[in-house]
Each structure stands twice: as structure tokens, then as C-alpha cells.
Design an enzyme around this catalytic site. Sequence first.
Site, PDB file in Angstrom:
ATOM      1  N   ARG A  30      -6.016  11.230  23.831  1.00  0.00           N
ATOM      2  CA  ARG A  30      -4.496  11.303  23.680  1.00  0.00           C
ATOM      3  C   ARG A  30      -3.777  10.980  22.312  1.00  0.00           C
ATOM      4  NH1 ARG A  30      -1.945   7.952  28.313  1.00  0.00           N
ATOM      5  NH2 ARG A  30       0.014   8.391  27.148  1.00  0.00           N
ATOM      6  N   LYS A  37     -10.349   5.183  18.690  1.00  0.00           N
ATOM      7  CA  LYS A  37      -9.087   4.746  19.166  1.00  0.00           C
ATOM      8  C   LYS A  37      -8.840   3.025  18.593  1.00  0.00           C
ATOM      9  CE  LYS A  37      -8.244   3.900  23.562  1.00  0.00           C
ATOM     10  NZ  LYS A  37      -7.771   3.878  24.846  1.00  0.00           N
ATOM     11  N   GLN A  86     -21.979   1.728  25.252  1.00  0.00           N
ATOM     12  CA  GLN A  86     -21.936   2.452  26.832  1.00  0.00           C
ATOM     13  C   GLN A  86     -22.424   3.948  26.179  1.00  0.00           C
ATOM     14  OE1 GLN A  86     -18.062   3.044  28.363  1.00  0.00           O
ATOM     15  NE2 GLN A  86     -18.928   3.168  30.352  1.00  0.00           N
ATOM     16  N   ASN A 183      -1.593  -4.252  37.210  1.00  0.00           N
ATOM     17  CA  ASN A 183      -3.013  -4.639  36.655  1.00  0.00           C
ATOM     18  C   ASN A 183      -3.030  -4.210  35.126  1.00  0.00           C
ATOM     19  OD1 ASN A 183      -5.721  -5.449  36.181  1.00  0.00           O
ATOM     20  ND2 ASN A 183      -6.441  -3.216  36.728  1.00  0.00           N
ATOM     21  N   TYR A 383      -6.599   4.267 -19.532  1.00  0.00           N
ATOM     22  CA  TYR A 383      -7.642   5.343 -18.886  1.00  0.00           C
ATOM     23  C   TYR A 383      -7.928   6.214 -20.094  1.00  0.00           C
ATOM     24  CZ  TYR A 383     -10.109   8.524 -15.787  1.00  0.00           C
ATOM     25  OH  TYR A 383     -11.188   9.182 -15.077  1.00  0.00           O
ATOM     26  N   SER A 401      10.572  -1.458 -27.086  1.00  0.00           N
ATOM     27  CA  SER A 401      10.848  -0.197 -26.248  1.00  0.00           C
ATOM     28  C   SER A 401       9.825   1.086 -26.408  1.00  0.00           C
ATOM     29  CB  SER A 401      12.359   0.291 -25.810  1.00  0.00           C
ATOM     30  OG  SER A 401      13.010  -0.904 -25.293  1.00  0.00           O
ATOM     31  N   ALA A 419       9.822  -0.672 -31.754  1.00  0.00           N
ATOM     32  CA  ALA A 419      10.123   0.283 -30.717  1.00  0.00           C
ATOM     33  C   ALA A 419       9.536   1.757 -30.889  1.00  0.00           C
ATOM     34  CB  ALA A 419      11.776   0.310 -30.387  1.00  0.00           C
ATOM     35  N   ARG A 436       5.928   4.766 -37.149  1.00  0.00           N
ATOM     36  CA  ARG A 436       7.058   5.673 -37.184  1.00  0.00           C
ATOM     37  C   ARG A 436       6.800   6.708 -38.278  1.00  0.00           C
ATOM     38  NH1 ARG A 436      12.137   1.236 -36.193  1.00  0.00           N
ATOM     39  NH2 ARG A 436      11.174   0.607 -34.210  1.00  0.00           N
TER      40      ARG A 436
END
Length: 463
Positions: A30, A37, A86, A183, A383, A401, A419, A436
Site C-alpha cells: 500500500r 516499508k 523470511q 490486538n 569550486y 560588500s 567592496a 576596481r
Amino acid sequence: MTQEISASRPGPAAPDRIAAVILGAGRGVRMKSRIPKVLHGIGNRPMVLYTLDAARAAGAETCVVVAGPEMGGVVGAVAPVPTVVQAEPRGTADAVRPARGIVGRDSDTVLILYGDTPLIRPQTLETAIVRRQEGGHAVVVLGFRPDDPGAYGRLVQDGSGALDAIVEARDATPEQRRIGLCNSGVMAVDGAVLFDLIDAVGCNNAKGEYYLTDIVGIARHGGRTCAVLEADAEELLGINSRAELADAERIFQQRMRLAAMDGGATLVDPDSVRFSFDTVLGQDVTVGPQVVFGPGVSVGDDVEIAGFCHIEGAAIASGASVGPFARLRPGAELQEGAKVGNFVEVKNAVLKPGAKANHLAYVGDADVGAGANIGAGTITCNYDGFRKARTVIGDGAFIGSNSALVAPVSIGERAIVGAGSTIDRDIEADALALTRSDLTAVPDGAARFRARKSAGTAEDANE
């Protein structure tokens, strides 16, 4: 034909030794999944591991998991706990049989548990063990009262309250179907006779299966007593569908939220916070709404986690603050008083005491020194398409920044990166680093540009 079970109670070899057999061979049709499961997750962890934890916490020294054929994932998930197979799905009693070689007859009590019942508490199992031992019962069955007994087997008791039989719903009489006590399948069984009872189970039923529930009648027929221990229905919830999985997750999350608050954490909107099985929160931690804790998170005392953060595989030390809208990925470490603000992502990086990345930054594969400041829009370029490299930022450094730090690179202590700079080589301590282009400013250039564009627009309109 069933074999007789002696009314006498054989003395166990080890009076207080507990074992557990966890049944996990079901494929969960199900669930509509290729995953066994019991490997579906609750709190980012396979559900079978919760059952194992509960058994061990209840005192089980020997545990064995019963898997189905070609369920190597189950074997790997529960290792080093042994597994048996089993071979064919021939019922729950047949599923217990392969555990004989590991459990044997040495245990005073054997718990029969289910890998798809992850919410059961150790205290409940301990109570079942004590009930079985003190009463000398062959079997103690955990029962519960669901809102809709429906297809559950009914627990039939005699006038004294002893368990007389377990009757499957399809075999129950109208009177038995009115019984509300059902049960769960969870049992505590006398280890000395468990496999004698199992061997006596037949398959003379509509499905041709060997039902574990039959051992109650067999034990009673042999003169042994059986008992019922009633438990909370939530604990005994068995998961057979995605909807039941979601229901179990809801119960698990509520338990975790209550535990966090009982431990001294404040959850501003508890129902919106999501925990993993191993989340650790210190005292006087405040967690805002819509925070998600993935696996492997530890949080020290006096930490503020604002809303809408996602944290996984991270360590946050006392006095640090996170968010809102921050993401801490595996390997993130925030030391005392460090701060990660809104829309900042940290991965495999250490922010040392007092370091700050207040907004709009990516800090990956980096060591950020004590008191250093990471400006808005800064990224560590970790990376190159082939390998990851590390960025080291010294104590007290200031990264302006919109800077890009191209790893591997080291910024010295108290250095300043202006920055908008792209830094691809090491910067010594106390240096000022800028990359810059020269500024070009044309007097009245903006006014002439607007005039030219406006004239062009008018000409276009007259054409």
C-alpha cells in the site's frame, strides 16, 4: 493438528535476560514504493530504528530483525544488529521462526515487535516485560482501543480479565466484533516456550498462513496463562500507507516539540517547527516559526534562530544567532556569538567567535576568524568545476560588500577587502586590498544621454 504445550513453566537459563525479534519483512504494497516499508523515514530516520531503540532501552540484550529476500537495505540500516530472512511471506508466526538460531531459549522474555510501529515507547515495553515475569504468563499482548476497531483482531478476555484468545475480525462473531480492545501484534513471550508455541501453530485458515496470534490459544490449551496490557493507540500505530506515515510523522513531531520546550527552549510557533530524530537544543534557545532542523544539528544555550531557516548537519554554539531566512548546510559551525543573518548560506565552514555574515552571502568551505565581518553579496568561490578549495579569513578582517574570494585564498588578520573586489591571491595582515577599474565620469553626460534618447523617441513616434 497442534502439538500440546506443557502447563509447567520451564526455568529460563538467564532469569532477567530480554531479547527482541523485530519483524520487518513486509514490502508495504500500500506504500506503492520500491523501498522496503520499514526504511521509510520518520524524523529523517528509517522507522525500524525507532523500534530497535525502544527494545534496547527496555533492556533487550539480543535483538534480531527479520527481513524479506532482497532487502539488503534493511540489513545495512540495522547493522550491526543481526538479520534473518523470511524466505516466503507465510504469516507472522512463520516470520518469527528464522530468529530461533539467534534468540534460542536463553531469554526470560522475548519481545515480538514490528518495524512499522516506530512510536512505541520503552516504558510500555518495560511494563509488558514486568507483567509477563511477575504473572508467570506465557504471553502478554499489547492491546489498544482505536476509534474504529474495523479490521483489527479482537482481544477476548475471560471473566477474570485474562486473555483467552485473539480473534481476527473476519472470524469474529457479532458479539466479539463489539469488543473495543484490539490486538496490536506486539507481544512479550516466555522465552523458554516461544518456539514450542511457534512450532505448534498451524495454517488451517482461509489464507493458509501461520498466524502469531494463534500462540495465545495454544498456550491456554496447554494450561498457561496469557494477559493483556492496554496501551495508548498512538504508540501502537502501524504504518501501511503514506497517509499513516504522515500521521506518524505528525505524532513524532509533536513529541519532539514538547521535549524541546520541556528542556528549556522557546518555540514561538511550535506547530510550524520541524525536528529530526537527533536534534539537540540547549536551554533558553528561541526558535522562530517555520524553522526546519535536518539531521545532525546541535544548538547551544542562549541561541536565537529566527523564522524560516533550514539547518542541517550544523553545530551552533552558545550565544550565536541565525536568520531569518538563513541556510546552514552540513559542516557549518557557528562558534560563540557568531551571527548569520538573512539570506546567508553556510556550508562546511567555521565562523569563529563573534564573526558575522549579516545578509546575502555565501560562505562555503571557509574558516572565518573571530570578529571578522562578511559584507552583503560576498561569496567564497570554492569550486572551480573540478575540486573544492578553502578560503581562510583572519581574525578581525573586513570583507566589503559584493566581493568574490576565489579559493584557495587567505585573507590576513585585520585586513580590509574593498567592496566589489575579486580576490584571487593571499592578502597579508592589516593590508587594504582593492580590485576596481578606474572611474570614468563624463560631465553632463547623463543629461546629454537623456536628451538624445528623448529626441530619438520623438522621431520614432513621427515616422
